[in-house]
Design an enzyme around this catalytic site. Structure first.
Site, PDB file in Angstrom:
ATOM      1  N   LYS A 243       2.742 -60.020 -75.654  1.00 13.95           N
ATOM      2  CA  LYS A 243       3.659 -58.922 -75.980  1.00 13.95           C
ATOM      3  C   LYS A 243       4.707 -59.527 -76.901  1.00 13.95           C
ATOM      4  O   LYS A 243       5.577 -60.276 -76.443  1.00 13.95           O
ATOM      5  CB  LYS A 243       4.318 -58.383 -74.724  1.00 13.95           C
ATOM      6  CG  LYS A 243       3.379 -57.621 -73.818  1.00 13.95           C
ATOM      7  CD  LYS A 243       4.137 -57.231 -72.562  1.00 13.95           C
ATOM      8  CE  LYS A 243       3.191 -56.740 -71.488  1.00 13.95           C
ATOM      9  NZ  LYS A 243       3.787 -56.842 -70.154  1.00 13.95           N
TER      10      LYS A 243
ATOM     11  N   TYR B 169      16.798 -45.701-118.628  1.00 13.88           N
ATOM     12  CA  TYR B 169      16.522 -46.001-117.219  1.00 13.88           C
ATOM     13  C   TYR B 169      17.522 -47.066-116.755  1.00 13.88           C
ATOM     14  O   TYR B 169      18.061 -47.815-117.561  1.00 13.88           O
ATOM     15  CB  TYR B 169      15.098 -46.536-117.052  1.00 13.88           C
ATOM     16  CG  TYR B 169      14.030 -45.465-117.239  1.00 13.88           C
ATOM     17  CD1 TYR B 169      13.333 -44.958-116.151  1.00 13.88           C
ATOM     18  CD2 TYR B 169      13.728 -44.967-118.507  1.00 13.88           C
ATOM     19  CE1 TYR B 169      12.356 -43.968-116.320  1.00 13.88           C
ATOM     20  CE2 TYR B 169      12.766 -43.991-118.676  1.00 13.88           C
ATOM     21  CZ  TYR B 169      12.073 -43.495-117.579  1.00 13.88           C
ATOM     22  OH  TYR B 169      11.116 -42.524-117.744  1.00 13.88           O
ATOM     23  N   ALA B 170      17.753 -47.120-115.466  1.00 13.43           N
ATOM     24  CA  ALA B 170      18.647 -48.170-114.945  1.00 13.43           C
ATOM     25  C   ALA B 170      18.141 -48.623-113.588  1.00 13.43           C
ATOM     26  O   ALA B 170      17.458 -47.879-112.872  1.00 13.43           O
ATOM     27  CB  ALA B 170      20.078 -47.650-114.842  1.00 13.43           C
ATOM     28  N   LEU B 171      18.492 -49.837-113.214  1.00 10.60           N
ATOM     29  CA  LEU B 171      17.989 -50.400-111.959  1.00 10.60           C
ATOM     30  C   LEU B 171      18.865 -51.552-111.490  1.00 10.60           C
ATOM     31  O   LEU B 171      19.798 -51.961-112.189  1.00 10.60           O
ATOM     32  CB  LEU B 171      16.545 -50.903-112.141  1.00 10.60           C
ATOM     33  CG  LEU B 171      16.329 -52.169-112.980  1.00 10.60           C
ATOM     34  CD1 LEU B 171      15.042 -52.831-112.569  1.00 10.60           C
ATOM     35  CD2 LEU B 171      16.292 -51.824-114.471  1.00 10.60           C
ATOM     36  N   GLY B 172      18.517 -52.038-110.303  1.00 12.54           N
ATOM     37  CA  GLY B 172      19.176 -53.244-109.781  1.00 12.54           C
ATOM     38  C   GLY B 172      20.522 -52.977-109.149  1.00 12.54           C
ATOM     39  O   GLY B 172      20.814 -51.873-108.679  1.00 12.54           O
ATOM     40  N   ASP B 173      21.349 -54.030-109.147  1.00 13.20           N
ATOM     41  CA  ASP B 173      22.656 -53.958-108.480  1.00 13.20           C
ATOM     42  C   ASP B 173      23.562 -52.892-109.086  1.00 13.20           C
ATOM     43  O   ASP B 173      24.533 -52.473-108.452  1.00 13.20           O
ATOM     44  CB  ASP B 173      23.373 -55.312-108.610  1.00 13.20           C
ATOM     45  CG  ASP B 173      22.731 -56.389-107.758  1.00 13.20           C
ATOM     46  OD1 ASP B 173      21.728 -56.092-107.079  1.00 13.20           O
ATOM     47  OD2 ASP B 173      23.231 -57.523-107.777  1.00 13.20           O
TER      48      ASP B 173
ATOM     49  N   CYS C 233      19.506 -66.436-106.297  1.00 17.31           N
ATOM     50  CA  CYS C 233      19.531 -66.611-104.839  1.00 17.31           C
ATOM     51  C   CYS C 233      19.497 -68.095-104.456  1.00 17.31           C
ATOM     52  O   CYS C 233      19.836 -68.457-103.324  1.00 17.31           O
ATOM     53  CB  CYS C 233      18.340 -65.899-104.196  1.00 17.31           C
ATOM     54  SG  CYS C 233      18.207 -64.179-104.735  1.00 17.31           S
TER      55      CYS C 233
ATOM     56  N   ARG D  86       2.786 -56.252-119.773  1.00 18.75           N
ATOM     57  CA  ARG D  86       1.452 -56.171-119.165  1.00 18.75           C
ATOM     58  C   ARG D  86       0.822 -54.784-119.375  1.00 18.75           C
ATOM     59  O   ARG D  86      -0.376 -54.641-119.471  1.00 18.75           O
ATOM     60  CB  ARG D  86       1.540 -56.467-117.656  1.00 18.75           C
ATOM     61  CG  ARG D  86       1.780 -57.937-117.353  1.00 18.75           C
ATOM     62  CD  ARG D  86       1.463 -58.276-115.917  1.00 18.75           C
ATOM     63  NE  ARG D  86       2.406 -57.697-114.979  1.00 18.75           N
ATOM     64  CZ  ARG D  86       3.529 -58.297-114.596  1.00 18.75           C
ATOM     65  NH1 ARG D  86       3.857 -59.489-115.079  1.00 18.75           N
ATOM     66  NH2 ARG D  86       4.328 -57.711-113.746  1.00 18.75           N
TER      67      ARG D  86
ATOM     68  N   SER E 227      15.885 -64.907-116.254  1.00 19.53           N
ATOM     69  CA  SER E 227      14.924 -65.040-115.164  1.00 19.53           C
ATOM     70  C   SER E 227      15.148 -66.297-114.316  1.00 19.53           C
ATOM     71  O   SER E 227      14.232 -67.065-114.086  1.00 19.53           O
ATOM     72  CB  SER E 227      13.505 -65.057-115.750  1.00 19.53           C
ATOM     73  OG  SER E 227      12.565 -64.892-114.722  1.00 19.53           O
TER      74      SER E 227
HETATM   75  P1  FAD Z   1      21.339 -59.649-112.198  1.00 19.36           P
HETATM   76  O1  FAD Z   1      20.208 -60.410-111.654  1.00 19.36           O
HETATM   77  O2  FAD Z   1      22.704 -60.078-111.822  1.00 19.36           O
HETATM   78  O3  FAD Z   1      21.206 -59.650-113.754  1.00 19.36           O
HETATM   79  C1  FAD Z   1      22.112 -58.978-114.557  1.00 19.36           C
HETATM   80  C2  FAD Z   1      22.235 -59.721-115.854  1.00 19.36           C
HETATM   81  O4  FAD Z   1      22.715 -58.821-116.819  1.00 19.36           O
HETATM   82  C3  FAD Z   1      23.256 -60.833-115.797  1.00 19.36           C
HETATM   83  O5  FAD Z   1      22.675 -62.066-116.114  1.00 19.36           O
HETATM   84  C4  FAD Z   1      24.302 -60.442-116.820  1.00 19.36           C
HETATM   85  O6  FAD Z   1      24.800 -61.543-117.545  1.00 19.36           O
HETATM   86  C5  FAD Z   1      23.534 -59.510-117.726  1.00 19.36           C
HETATM   87  N1  FAD Z   1      24.375 -58.538-118.407  1.00 19.36           N
HETATM   88  C6  FAD Z   1      25.266 -57.688-117.833  1.00 19.36           C
HETATM   89  N2  FAD Z   1      25.830 -56.893-118.767  1.00 19.36           N
HETATM   90  C7  FAD Z   1      25.279 -57.244-119.957  1.00 19.36           C
HETATM   91  C8  FAD Z   1      25.446 -56.781-121.274  1.00 19.36           C
HETATM   92  N3  FAD Z   1      26.284 -55.807-121.542  1.00 19.36           N
HETATM   93  N4  FAD Z   1      24.751 -57.393-122.245  1.00 19.36           N
HETATM   94  C9  FAD Z   1      23.874 -58.393-121.969  1.00 19.36           C
HETATM   95  N5  FAD Z   1      23.671 -58.856-120.741  1.00 19.36           N
HETATM   96  C10 FAD Z   1      24.357 -58.280-119.730  1.00 19.36           C
HETATM   97  N6  FAD Z   1      19.652 -61.117-103.134  1.00 19.36           N
HETATM   98  C11 FAD Z   1      18.723 -61.191-102.160  1.00 19.36           C
HETATM   99  O7  FAD Z   1      18.006 -60.218-101.933  1.00 19.36           O
HETATM  100  N7  FAD Z   1      18.562 -62.347-101.452  1.00 19.36           N
HETATM  101  C12 FAD Z   1      19.315 -63.448-101.670  1.00 19.36           C
HETATM  102  O8  FAD Z   1      19.143 -64.466-101.033  1.00 19.36           O
HETATM  103  C13 FAD Z   1      20.300 -63.390-102.667  1.00 19.36           C
HETATM  104  N8  FAD Z   1      21.093 -64.455-102.915  1.00 19.36           N
HETATM  105  C14 FAD Z   1      22.023 -64.382-103.918  1.00 19.36           C
HETATM  106  C15 FAD Z   1      22.829 -65.472-104.179  1.00 19.36           C
HETATM  107  C16 FAD Z   1      23.782 -65.421-105.173  1.00 19.36           C
HETATM  108  C17 FAD Z   1      24.651 -66.590-105.435  1.00 19.36           C
HETATM  109  C18 FAD Z   1      23.903 -64.244-105.958  1.00 19.36           C
HETATM  110  C19 FAD Z   1      24.925 -64.177-107.046  1.00 19.36           C
HETATM  111  C20 FAD Z   1      23.132 -63.143-105.698  1.00 19.36           C
HETATM  112  C21 FAD Z   1      22.183 -63.194-104.686  1.00 19.36           C
HETATM  113  N9  FAD Z   1      21.372 -62.100-104.396  1.00 19.36           N
HETATM  114  C22 FAD Z   1      20.441 -62.180-103.397  1.00 19.36           C
HETATM  115  C23 FAD Z   1      21.517 -60.839-105.110  1.00 19.36           C
HETATM  116  C24 FAD Z   1      20.491 -60.723-106.206  1.00 19.36           C
HETATM  117  O9  FAD Z   1      20.561 -61.876-106.983  1.00 19.36           O
HETATM  118  C25 FAD Z   1      20.768 -59.500-107.009  1.00 19.36           C
HETATM  119  O10 FAD Z   1      20.638 -58.388-106.176  1.00 19.36           O
HETATM  120  C26 FAD Z   1      19.808 -59.349-108.162  1.00 19.36           C
HETATM  121  O11 FAD Z   1      19.887 -60.452-109.006  1.00 19.36           O
HETATM  122  C27 FAD Z   1      20.165 -58.079-108.957  1.00 19.36           C
HETATM  123  O12 FAD Z   1      19.410 -58.008-110.121  1.00 19.36           O
HETATM  124  P2  FAD Z   1      19.983 -57.279-111.408  1.00 19.36           P
HETATM  125  O13 FAD Z   1      18.951 -57.363-112.439  1.00 19.36           O
HETATM  126  O14 FAD Z   1      20.493 -55.973-111.025  1.00 19.36           O
HETATM  127  O15 FAD Z   1      21.251 -58.141-111.787  1.00 19.36           O
END
Ligand code: FAD
Length: 819
Positions: free
Chosen positions: A435, A279-283, A42, A21, A38
């Protein structure tokens, strides 16, 4: 520019879409080792449980859809195996063919997520031990369950994914056991709040094992035997490991990027790693906790998505946007319960040595007079200096999401409990109260901070000793349904008349159902000069929830006499239509009072259905039926609405164990005589019963009134008969005489002397013990009237009452003595 993204789900897909975008000309390549991008991870548990029916719905975007819309080069089933930061290249492995190739980048984004923990427990590689992270994990579990192979399951770990799976496997008819190493599930909650979840799990039929871990898994035919550290074993068809996640940091570590102390990838406020082009982000990343200011791992979808936008913006426009940290706002549905938390909990604050105060409130989701109001429990934690809001936890059925969001906003914006009190919310009866629950939480916290009341937590009550009086100011009906052991019941409305009975030298903890009447009691006592007063935060409700062992207790006791098919119809055993009572919106004791009233009007064998939204009612109705001998035929708690079917039965049947067990066991004594020996015997029995934990009522009538007269009486005007009785009868306990061998008073003097020599308590001392132990002493008003005895002549703690007062107590007693 050429942007390369590793990971194609929450964080990675957000970055890719935003980059496009912002920069229509850029080359964007997204690598995903799995087969999908994508998707809604959850939603995975709900697809397994059948709530989400179509698998297709899990995919927010298909690979083709994403490519068409954003013109991103998506390469699925390709794993990035290494990064060379200096050369600005990555090495990629095609999963299916094994082919390896390299790709260049200008900017690299790492969003590889976190992997489920699989500790090195013996047997962990056995078949049918699953973890859940991706769509392919979901497919495996779903197929196993759909093929009818799973009748029973153990879920190891009581975090949010584990509990969502518990609910969803249960929905598939599977017998589920949750095993959790800690003493509670749902780590973001404090123990007392997690106890509400424990109760819910057990109520729904989930077996809950706390404070126990898995030692090993053994194969036993087609089943797995889960051997616990306690020695307990459970044989099941499947196991789901859900004991937490670990950030995927291998790529970053191998590339020499800085790793934080929590073992997540270290990033600055722009989400930039130690290499400015990566850059890095997420879990996978370590964030700053918004309350403690310390590094933390908070693996949630919300932060990952928001960070995605910031990363893309900073890449394109050069580090202009700051990620301010995460406060861990989270919410989860556990059966019909909603559980939410934000900020820091008490464990975290203690660990970080951050001083805090806390308060519990149990407000209704909306105005009590509008149908469907259901109480929720709110715990907030705040700073003793200035009242900064540090954390919030909300558990309930309706409106929990709205309240946690309001609370989270205040935490995130570094607001205070004073802000909570001021928050302006949209109000109309179906949605809130004038309230709002959040305002109420603010008011309570304000009162604590301003010193209007000192509060104690349920944990402090357990630590108390005999120097503490627990004063329960609920109504007698509420008190009878359950109370903190050793507490004394003086209903709030009567408190002002009983001030002289309260010890000024002891600590007094006031309590009620939820804390509100306890607060009022504290305010009365403080203004009457009592120094050591505190209110039990959250009242009996919080204490009861927190101190009950939910893993052992049966949630409610349905009468075994019940034939469930009879209950399903709306007709009672007499063939009459069942009386229906709507007690929704009423808080305890409202529903019980309504039940009591309608029950009284039923014919024997008649039935009624009562519906209440006080969640405690499922317990209360069970206790009430035990006390009264009523038959509880059915109780159903659905989304906080409790529906109970009760049948009138006056004579406890020997066939019905529940009613036999539930017989009342209080003790009542009618003290008619004023003989010293009989008075002694009365108080010895009363104190013995108190020591056995029974509630004792003494009803003093006719000559018995002389025992409870004050020694130093005020001057009282009496008529002639009144004066005659006063002259002729003993003026107080010290003047009582023996029924035999009195010998002009010598006998009673000897009796007192011998008792003293033998170290036996005097009558006065026994009376004081009975008073301190909470004996209810009632003076018969009719006898007082006849004998001209005035209330001022009687000991301060004596209540006045008629025969109805006695009979009401006798109803709840299994021993009635006439002395
Ligand atoms: P992810 O979404 O896990 O994406 C990471 C992706 O990177 C994966 O698909 C993986 O295959 C890929 N990958 C990793 N290493 C490599 C590599 N070297 N090469 C290519 N690809 C790679 N959070 C909430 O806030 N609310 C909820 O209700 C909730 N429910 C959830 C339920 C379940 C069952 C799960 C598993 C998680 C849930 N979460 C929830 C957590 C939430 O899904 C994660 O916090 C979020 O998806 C993190 O995003 P991310 O991009 O960091 O990782």
């Amino acid at each position: 520019m050429k942007y390369v993204i590793v990971g194609g789900v929450a964080g990675g897909a957000s970055v890719a879409a935003r980059l496009r975008r912002l920069d229509e000309k850029a080359e964007i390549i997204l690598f995903e080792r799995g087969s999908y991008v994508s998707y809604a991870n959850c939603g995975l548990p709900y697809y397994i449980g059948g709530e989400i029916k179509e698998r297709q719905k899990l995919f927010v975007q298909t690979v083709k859809g994403f490519m068409d819309k954003f013109r991103v080069d998506i390469r699925i089933e390709q794993e990035v195996t290494s990064v060379s930061p200096d050369a600005k290249t990555i090495e990629v492995k095609k999963i299916v063919s094994g082919e390896i190739y390299s790709e260049t980048f200008d900017k690299l984004v790492l969003s590889p997520g976190a992997e489920p923990l699989k500790p090195n427990i013996p047997g962990i590689q056995l078949p049918n031990i699953f973890t859940l992270r991706s769509v392919s994990d979901t497919d495996v579990i779903k197929n196993f369950v759909s093929a009818g192979k799973a009748k029973s399951a153990v879920i190891v770990g009581g975090g949010f994914i584990g509990l969502e799976m518990a609910e969803n496997l249960h929905a598939q008819g599977i017998d589920v056991t949750v095993v959790e190493m800690a003493d509670q599930v749902m780590a973001p909650l404090d123990f007392s709040m997690a106890q509400i979840v424990h109760e819910k799990l057990v109520e729904k039929g989930v077996n809950l094992i706390l404070s126990d871990g898995v030692e090993r898994f053994d194969k036993r035919g087609a089943q797995i035997t889960v051997c616990l550290k306690s020695g307990e074993t459970i044989s099941v068809d499947m196991v789901l490991l859900s004991i937490g996640v670990r950030p995927e940091t291998k790529l970053a570590m191998d590339a020499g990027l800085k790793i934080g102390i929590t073992r997540g990838i270290s990033v600055n406020e722009y989400m930039q790693t130690s290499n400015p082009d990566i850059y890095a982000l997420g879990d996978a990343v370590e964030v700053v906790h918004g309350v403690t200011g310390k590094p933390a791992l908070i693996p949630l979808a919300g932060p990952a998505n928001k960070q995605g936008r910031i990363v893309a913006d900073n890449i394109v426009s050069g580090n202009k946007f700051v990620y301010k940290g995460t406060i861990g706002t989270s919410i989860v549905k556990i059966f019909d319960l909603t559980v939410a938390a934000a900020g820091a909990n008490a464990k975290m604050l203690r660990r970080e040595e951050i001083p805090y105060l806390s308060s519990f409130t149990h407000p209704s989701s909306h105005a009590g007079y509008y149908p469907g109001a259901i109480p929720m429990t709110i715990k907030i934690l705040f700073s003793p200096k200035g009242g900064s809001l540090l954390g919030a936890q909300v558990v309930g059925y309706d409106g929990v999401d709205k309240r946690i969001e309001m609370l989270a906003q205040v935490i995130q914006r570094k607001g205070t409990v004073y802000d909570l009190a001021e928050l302006e919310q949209a109000y109309a009866p179906p949605y809130s109260s004038a309230k709002d629950p959040v305002n109420m939480a603010g008011f309570v916290a304000e009162n604590i901070l301003e010193g209007k009341v000192k509060t104690l937590s349920w944990r402090d009550v357990r630590k108390n000793d005999e120097n503490v009086m627990i004063l329960d100011v609920r109504t007698r009906d509420e008190f009878r349904l359950g109370s903190i052991p050793g507490s004394v019941n003086i209903p709030l409305d009567e408190l002002r008349e009983h001030l002289n009975e309260l010890p000024r030298d002891k600590d007094i903890i006031a309590t009620c159902a939820v804390g509100q009447r306890g607060y009022l009691a504290c305010r009365i006592l403080m203004q009457k000069g009592f120094q050591h007063i505190s209110n039990l935060s959250g009242g009996y409700k919080t204490w009861f929830i927190a101190t009950t062992n939910w893993t052992k207790e049966e949630p409610t006791t349905i009468c075994p006499c019940n034939a469930s098919d009879e209950v399903s119809s709306n007709v009672d055993v007499c063939g009459c239509k069942m009386v229906e009572i709507d007690a929704c919106g009423l808080m305890c004791p409202g529903p019980i009072m309504k039940l009591k009233q309608s029950y009284g009007e039923l014919e024997e064998g008649g039935r009624l259905i009562i519906t209440a939204t006080d969640p405690a009612f499922s317990k209360d109705v069970s206790s009430w039926c035990k006390i009264t001998g009523a038959k509880l035929l059915d109780v159903d708690n659905n989304k906080g609405t409790v529906k109970a079917v009760v049948e009138k039965s006056q004579k406890p049947s020997s066939k019905c164990e529940m009613r036999a067990e539930g017989l009342p066991d209080n003790k009542t004594l009618i003290v008619f005589s004023d003989d010293l020996d009989k008075a002694l015997a009365s108080f010895v029995i009363a104190n013995g019963a108190l020591a056995a934990g029974k509630k004792v009522t003494m009803f003093f009538t006719f000559w018995g009134l002389n025992i409870i007269k004050k020694k130093n009486k005020p001057v009282i005007k009496k008529d002639l008969f009144g004066k005659m009785f006063s002259w002729m009868l003993p003026g107080h306990s010290g003047k009582l005489t023996l029924s035999k061998l009195n010998m002009m008073g010598m006998g009673s003097w000897m009796m007192r002397y011998i008792m003293k020599q033998k170290g036996i308590d005097s009558l006065e001392s026994l009376m004081q013990q009975a008073i301190d132990g909470g004996t209810e002493m009632i003076a018969c008003t009719m006898s007082m009237d006849v004998m001209g005895v005035k209330p001022e002549e009687l000991l301060d703690n004596v209540q006045l009452g008629g025969v109805a007062s006695y009979l009401e107590r006798a109803e709840d007693a299994n021993m009635n003595l006439f002395i």
